[in-house]
Design a protein around this motif. Structure first.
Motif, PDB file in Angstrom:
ATOM      1  N   HIS A 176     -20.770 -11.909 -29.191  1.00  0.00           N
ATOM      2  CA  HIS A 176     -21.348 -10.834 -28.640  1.00  0.00           C
ATOM      3  C   HIS A 176     -22.306 -10.637 -29.890  1.00  0.00           C
ATOM      4  O   HIS A 176     -22.519  -9.652 -30.608  1.00  0.00           O
ATOM      5  N   LYS A 178     -25.107  -7.780 -31.046  1.00  0.00           N
ATOM      6  CA  LYS A 178     -25.173  -6.927 -31.772  1.00  0.00           C
ATOM      7  C   LYS A 178     -24.079  -6.443 -32.458  1.00  0.00           C
ATOM      8  O   LYS A 178     -24.409  -6.006 -33.571  1.00  0.00           O
ATOM      9  N   SER A 179     -23.091  -6.561 -32.149  1.00  0.00           N
ATOM     10  CA  SER A 179     -21.631  -6.196 -32.648  1.00  0.00           C
ATOM     11  C   SER A 179     -21.215  -7.255 -33.480  1.00  0.00           C
ATOM     12  O   SER A 179     -20.757  -6.585 -34.611  1.00  0.00           O
ATOM     13  N   LYS A 182     -23.672  -6.653 -37.111  1.00  0.00           N
ATOM     14  CA  LYS A 182     -23.410  -5.611 -37.256  1.00  0.00           C
ATOM     15  C   LYS A 182     -22.635  -5.093 -38.459  1.00  0.00           C
ATOM     16  O   LYS A 182     -21.584  -5.462 -40.051  1.00  0.00           O
ATOM     17  N   ASP A 338     -17.550   4.471 -38.430  1.00  0.00           N
ATOM     18  CA  ASP A 338     -19.177   4.346 -38.025  1.00  0.00           C
ATOM     19  C   ASP A 338     -18.827   2.600 -36.997  1.00  0.00           C
ATOM     20  O   ASP A 338     -19.576   2.543 -35.862  1.00  0.00           O
ATOM     21  N   ARG A 340     -16.299   1.633 -35.754  1.00  0.00           N
ATOM     22  CA  ARG A 340     -15.099   1.879 -34.414  1.00  0.00           C
ATOM     23  C   ARG A 340     -15.792   2.483 -33.303  1.00  0.00           C
ATOM     24  O   ARG A 340     -16.022   2.095 -31.982  1.00  0.00           O
ATOM     25  N   LYS A 341     -16.992   3.060 -33.614  1.00  0.00           N
ATOM     26  CA  LYS A 341     -18.041   3.935 -32.857  1.00  0.00           C
ATOM     27  C   LYS A 341     -18.661   3.098 -32.275  1.00  0.00           C
ATOM     28  O   LYS A 341     -18.985   2.697 -31.297  1.00  0.00           O
ATOM     29  N   HIS A 342     -19.465   2.198 -32.979  1.00  0.00           N
ATOM     30  CA  HIS A 342     -20.458   1.570 -32.528  1.00  0.00           C
ATOM     31  C   HIS A 342     -19.736  -0.022 -31.977  1.00  0.00           C
ATOM     32  O   HIS A 342     -20.263   0.053 -30.644  1.00  0.00           O
ATOM     33  N   ARG A 344     -17.005   0.596 -29.296  1.00  0.00           N
ATOM     34  CA  ARG A 344     -16.920   1.283 -28.429  1.00  0.00           C
ATOM     35  C   ARG A 344     -18.195   1.427 -27.674  1.00  0.00           C
ATOM     36  O   ARG A 344     -17.980   1.673 -26.445  1.00  0.00           O
ATOM     37  N   SER A 345     -19.067   1.813 -27.954  1.00  0.00           N
ATOM     38  CA  SER A 345     -20.269   1.767 -27.092  1.00  0.00           C
ATOM     39  C   SER A 345     -20.635   0.116 -26.967  1.00  0.00           C
ATOM     40  O   SER A 345     -21.528   0.548 -25.796  1.00  0.00           O
ATOM     41  N   PHE A 346     -19.513  -0.575 -27.172  1.00  0.00           N
ATOM     42  CA  PHE A 346     -20.425  -1.988 -26.019  1.00  0.00           C
ATOM     43  C   PHE A 346     -18.909  -2.210 -24.420  1.00  0.00           C
ATOM     44  O   PHE A 346     -19.226  -2.644 -24.436  1.00  0.00           O
TER      45      PHE A 346
END
Length: 347
Positions: A176, A178-179, A182, A338, A340-342, A344-346
């Protein structure tokens, strides 16, 4: 003594040009490096460098004056009338306190403008000759830099096309992007990796399983455990992946990462049974990221896992499958709010 110092500065300048070509990741850094080179070498009070943007037909302008600097990017409106005139005339100008040179290599690539304040000494004949020689070298360097950027653009398109094909042929090999990108940037920063090392890791994450395209699809899509013979076939994919990219000069740093991303820290991996520091650092990082992606996002043959379960599994594999130091760094990053939030968005 002063003359010897001047010649030393001249030779140092040519080395600086070479370093800028080989290490600058983008045109802004390249332009800033060229500006500083001119300012320091000629003790200029003002330096303006203008480059034509070969991809957008626009312009980039870097200016150093006293201790301030500015960078602009856009259409012809970012240029002053004098700068437009310099580009249009395409000829060098040698005055007492001003030096102008158009960067030309087959086509006009840009220009440089140096100025000393009236209360400072004028440019002497040696400095003028040096300025011409240096600017000719920079013209060639700019052409090389533009060719490198074009090669990089083509290579990125190649990677995207290959990744899309791989995703269709072997959906389970897809990370994945994008994840993972990062996480790669966060790891790179934490481990103080260079920009080129981080970028190579990103490319490797896209191409790590490219060799699977050359394997039988029946084995790749098999839902039951592989036989010993089938597993031996799967083990060939790192070398096959390397064969696909070995002739792309810009991807040379990616080759060892891809070749060894299935090695294990304890030496029980493949294809070379490397262990510990024998395994390239990029491969050790990618191995962990590949496993994390499979655990966090799941696979057709594997359910998704919660982050607490993943942390437990990674700790369990420290010194076995994974480099303990990289696991500790990764878990530190994984516990950031930040990140973990990123992630979770997936979901």
């Amino acid at each position: 003594m002063i003359l010897m110092k001047k010649y030393k500065t001249i030779f140092s300048s040519f080395h600086t040009i070479y370093r800028l070509i080989t290490t600058s990741g983008d045109i802004k850094n390249f332009a800033m490096g060229i500006c500083r080179l001119y300012k320091n070498a000629f003790l200029a009070d003002k330096v303006t460098v203008v480059f034509k943007n070969v991809n957008t037909q626009g312009f980039m302008k870097m200016r150093l004056e006293d201790k301030s600097q500015s960078f602009k990017k856009g259409g012809i409106s970012i240029l002053t009338n004098r700068e437009k005139e310099i580009l249009h005339q395409e000829k060098e100008v040698m005055l007492g306190n001003r030096l102008i040179y158009p960067f030309i290599f087959a086509d006009a690539l840009g220009a440089v403008y140096l100025k000393r304040n009236p209360n400072n000494p004028e440019f002497n004949e040696l400095e003028k000759k040096w300025f011409l020689s240096l600017s000719e070298e920079i013209s060639i360097s700019l052409r090389i830099f533009n060719l490198y950027r074009e090669e990089k653009r083509l290579m990125i398109n190649y990677i995207k096309s290959l990744t899309k094909l791989l995703d269709q042929y072997v959906p389970t090999s897809y990370l994945h992007t994008k994840s993972i990108f990062k996480l790669i940037k966060a790891i790179g920063k934490e481990m103080k990796l260079s920009e080129s090392e981080t970028k190579s890791l990103e490319y490797a994450s896209l191409l790590h399983d490219a060799g699977k395209i050359q394997l039988p699809s029946g084995i790749l899509k098999k839902q039951t455990p592989l036989t010993d013979e089938e597993y031996k076939i799967i083990m060939k994919h790192p070398r096959k992946g390397v064969e696909m990219i070995k002739d792309l000069e810009i991807l040379k740093p990616v080759i060892p990462i891809i070749l060894h991303h299935h090695e294990r820290y304890d030496g029980k991996g493949y294809p070379s049974k490397f262990s510990k520091d024998q395994i390239p650092l990029g491969s050790r990082i990618l191995s962990l990221l590949d496993a994390f992606d499979a655990m966090y996002f799941g696979r057709p043959y594997r359910k998704k896992m919660h982050l607490m379960e993943i942390e437990k599994e990674l700790r369990n594999q420290m010194g076995k499958q994974f480099d303990p130091q990289i696991v500790e760094i990764f878990l530190k990053i994984l516990n950031r709010k930040d990140i973990r939030k990123h992630l979770r968005s997936f979901l």
